[in-house]
Design a protein around this motif. Structure first.
Motif, short mmCIF file in Angstrom:
data_model
loop_
_atom_site.label_atom_id
_atom_site.label_comp_id
_atom_site.label_asym_id
_atom_site.label_seq_id
_atom_site.Cartn_x
_atom_site.Cartn_y
_atom_site.Cartn_z
N LYS A 82 1.45 -2.32 -15.55
CA LYS A 82 2.71 -3.03 -15.81
C LYS A 82 2.39 -4.31 -16.57
CE LYS A 82 6.53 -5.34 -13.32
NZ LYS A 82 7.66 -4.62 -13.95
N THR A 83 3.20 -4.63 -17.58
CA THR A 83 3.05 -5.88 -18.33
C THR A 83 4.14 -6.85 -17.87
OG1 THR A 83 2.12 -4.77 -20.26
CG2 THR A 83 3.05 -6.96 -20.60
N VAL A 84 3.71 -8.06 -17.53
CA VAL A 84 4.62 -9.09 -17.02
C VAL A 84 4.58 -10.29 -17.96
CG1 VAL A 84 5.07 -10.70 -15.13
CG2 VAL A 84 4.39 -8.35 -14.63
N GLN A 85 5.76 -10.74 -18.38
CA GLN A 85 5.86 -11.89 -19.28
C GLN A 85 5.68 -13.20 -18.49
OE1 GLN A 85 7.07 -11.83 -22.92
NE2 GLN A 85 5.98 -9.92 -22.55
N VAL A 86 4.83 -14.08 -19.03
CA VAL A 86 4.62 -15.40 -18.43
C VAL A 86 4.74 -16.46 -19.51
CG1 VAL A 86 3.16 -14.58 -16.53
CG2 VAL A 86 2.11 -15.22 -18.72
N GLN B 158 5.15 0.58 -0.86
CA GLN B 158 4.97 -0.78 -0.34
C GLN B 158 5.41 -1.81 -1.39
OE1 GLN B 158 0.92 -1.74 0.62
NE2 GLN B 158 1.40 -3.82 1.32
N SER B 159 6.13 -2.83 -0.97
CA SER B 159 6.53 -3.92 -1.86
C SER B 159 5.48 -5.02 -1.79
CB SER B 159 7.89 -4.48 -1.45
OG SER B 159 8.27 -5.55 -2.28
N VAL B 160 4.95 -5.39 -2.96
CA VAL B 160 3.92 -6.44 -3.01
C VAL B 160 4.37 -7.53 -3.97
CG1 VAL B 160 2.01 -4.90 -2.43
CG2 VAL B 160 2.67 -5.19 -4.81
N ASP B 161 3.86 -8.73 -3.74
CA ASP B 161 4.23 -9.88 -4.56
C ASP B 161 3.33 -9.97 -5.79
OD1 ASP B 161 6.16 -10.60 -2.72
OD2 ASP B 161 4.79 -11.91 -1.60
N SER C 125 12.64 -11.38 -11.55
CA SER C 125 12.61 -10.00 -11.04
C SER C 125 11.20 -9.43 -11.01
CB SER C 125 13.51 -9.10 -11.90
OG SER C 125 13.09 -9.12 -13.25
N ASP C 126 10.27 -10.08 -11.73
CA ASP C 126 8.88 -9.62 -11.75
C ASP C 126 8.06 -10.19 -10.60
OD1 ASP C 126 9.04 -7.99 -14.00
OD2 ASP C 126 8.70 -9.67 -15.38
N SER C 127 8.69 -10.95 -9.70
CA SER C 127 7.93 -11.59 -8.62
C SER C 127 7.47 -10.60 -7.56
CB SER C 127 8.77 -12.69 -7.97
OG SER C 127 9.95 -12.14 -7.41
N SER C 128 8.03 -9.39 -7.54
CA SER C 128 7.58 -8.37 -6.60
C SER C 128 7.73 -7.00 -7.25
CB SER C 128 8.36 -8.43 -5.29
OG SER C 128 9.72 -8.12 -5.51
N VAL C 129 6.99 -6.04 -6.74
CA VAL C 129 7.04 -4.69 -7.30
C VAL C 129 6.78 -3.69 -6.17
CG1 VAL C 129 4.57 -4.68 -7.88
CG2 VAL C 129 6.15 -3.19 -9.14
#
Length: 496
Positions: free
Chosen positions: A355-359, A326-329, A342-346
């Motif tokens: 998962k580590t996401v840069q902000v 499933q693709s989630v936001d 590219s990190d807006s969905s996974v």
């Protein structure tokens, strides 16, 4: 209103115009005609030096037509309606003295003489103004025309047949007795979405409005996320991510048929979108869409750690639960933005994952890798340091001190270099350089100019053919230069 030319009147002419004594006794048409003859003789008399105004004789007018919404007191409107400057007998300027407005687009305009630019002759003519220099002209106002909704634009749904030419209910006119005439349909076709400009006119007998341009929008609509995947047992109303808008970009009020989320499997769903526009019939425009909702079991979860790209600190953590595949936001924490779109969905993987996401803080910029040495100016004093948000700290850098930097970033439109974990210095208060440890020799010819670190010209120079030790190479105001003393530099083009 146009002005008449200056008039030169002799004493004899003025005397001949002393008609005030006559005016009280003049009551018959014959007497008025005699007075008019006198005026005409004076204005056309040889050698009188008088120039007539020309223009339109308001005494000859019966009814005039004004444009829709026009002011009958406005001189420019009057001139346009009668085709020239209003006058009496084509000689004496006329002006509007009053208007009787009946409130239904009709009325009477009262004209009187305008002596303001006739000088002495104007004074003499005032004696007869009450007898022959007045006129009452009826007027009517051409009808305005809009669509029936009172607007100049009309929206209709693609495929809904309307007749711009044969359907009088589409239009509204200020004159109830006027009829709408379609002059151009602008290529209108109700089967093809688009914006069409049509030209119409309101006509009542010989009275016609100005040609009016109206707009017809033929609308279609699109839907996003009509096909969705939701978790078993979830609330459909809050899980539903479908949105829709029309071809004008207006969002539709979207509802859907019910989805039974307690049952795993695929279900058909119908969406109904209500447009904010009303159609030609005055009713809301609606669109219908279909989609598929897949109800799945939750067998995957993902822990997302949000890391501040400026400080490398974890600022928030969230867990996403769903079905594998499933693709989630992914939504950044409040006050932050994602660094990488590219990190807006996974896509979720079965089991537990992280998962580590840069902000970056909203309004801030992302640091850019850099590897180099910077130095403060020799005569600039201490230089303040700032944190990654641009707030000045209590620490500073000494004058003429060198520092390694590994990142640059723009804060509030200004470039900074990082010199420690969360300490930054303004680029305007330092300069980049590369270390040197060698001798250079000035070229032959003239003496070589020296410059300060800020690029200003020194009062000293180097002799041609002389050797000097240098420890730095830097770009000073766009010119490559070698440092030969604490605050003196020579252009690289002047040495070898």
């Amino acid at each position: 209103m146009k002005k008449s030319k200056s008039i030169l009147v002799t004493s004899a002419v003025v005397a001949s115009l002393a008609l005030g004594t006559v005016s009280t006794a003049v009551t018959s048409q014959t007497s008025q005609a005699s007075i008019i003859d006198n005026i005409q003789n004076i204005f056309s008399g040889a050698g009188s030096g008088i120039s007539t105004t020309g223009g339109i004789d308001v005494k000859s007018l019966k009814t005039i037509t004004l444009p829709a919404g026009a002011d009958p007191n406005d001189s420019t409107t009057i001139e346009a309606a009668i085709g020239g400057t209003p006058t009496f007998y084509g000689m004496i300027p006329a002006k509007v003295t009053s208007v009787d407005d009946k409130g239904d687009g009709t009325g009477t305009i009262h004209f009187g003489p305008d002596f303001s630019n006739l000088g002495t002759i104007g004074t003499a003519l005032q004696g007869i103004s009450g007898i022959v220099l007045k006129a009452d002209v009826d007027y009517k106002t051409a009808s305005s025309i809009t669509f029936a909704n009172g607007a100049t634009s009309l929206n209709t749904k693609k495929g809904d047949k309307i007749s711009l030419k044969d359907d009088p209910s589409l239009y509204k006119m200020s004159d109830p007795n006027a009829n709408a005439t379609l002059i151009s349909d602008g290529g209108f076709n109700y089967a093809y979405p688009g914006t069409y400009s049509i030209t119409v006119q309101a006509v009542n007998g010989s009275t016609k409005s100005e040609e009016t341009t109206l707009t017809v929008n033929v609308l279609e609509a699109t839907i996003q996320n009509a096909n969705q995947t939701v978790l078993q047992g979830s609330d459909w109303s809050s899980s539903n991510k479908a949105t829709a808008q029309d071809s004008l970009g207006q969002a539709l009020d979207l509802t859907s048929s019910n989805v039974n989320t307690s049952k795993v499997g695929s279900q058909n769903v119908t969406y109904t979108g209500v447009d904010p526009s009303l159609g030609a019939d005055g009713e809301p425009i609606t669109f219908t869409f279909t989609g598929t909702v897949n109800v799945v079991k939750a067998d995957a979860n993902l822990t997302v750690n949000f890391q501040d790209a400026s400080t490398s600190q974890i600022v928030d953590t969230t867990t996403l639960t769903g079905a594998s595949g499933q693709s989630v936001d992914i939504t950044a924490p409040s006050g932050y933005d994602l660094v990488n779109s590219s990190d807006s969905s996974v896509t979720l993987q079965k089991g537990s994952n992280a998962k580590t996401v840069q902000v970056i803080k909203s309004g801030s910029s992302v640091a850019t890798p850099f590897s180099g040495t910077i130095a403060t100016f020799p005569n600039g004093g201490v230089v303040p340091l700032y944190n990654g948000e641009g707030t000045q700290s209590t620490r500073s850098l000494g004058a003429d001190s060198a520092w390694q930097s590994d990142q640059t970033k723009t804060i509030n439109g200004e470039k900074y270099y990082r010199v420690s974990t969360d300490e930054w210095v303004k680029a305007s208060q330092v300069y980049e350089y590369s270390g040197q440890s060698r001798s250079i020799t000035t070229n032959s010819g003239a003496v070589k100019a020296l410059y300060a670190t800020d690029g200003s010209r020194s009062n000293r120079s180097l002799a041609p053919g002389s050797a000097w030790f240098t420890d730095k190479l830097a770009n000073i105001n766009g010119t490559q230069m070698y440092r030969v003393s604490t605050n003196e530099w020579v252009a690289a083009s002047d040495v070898n």
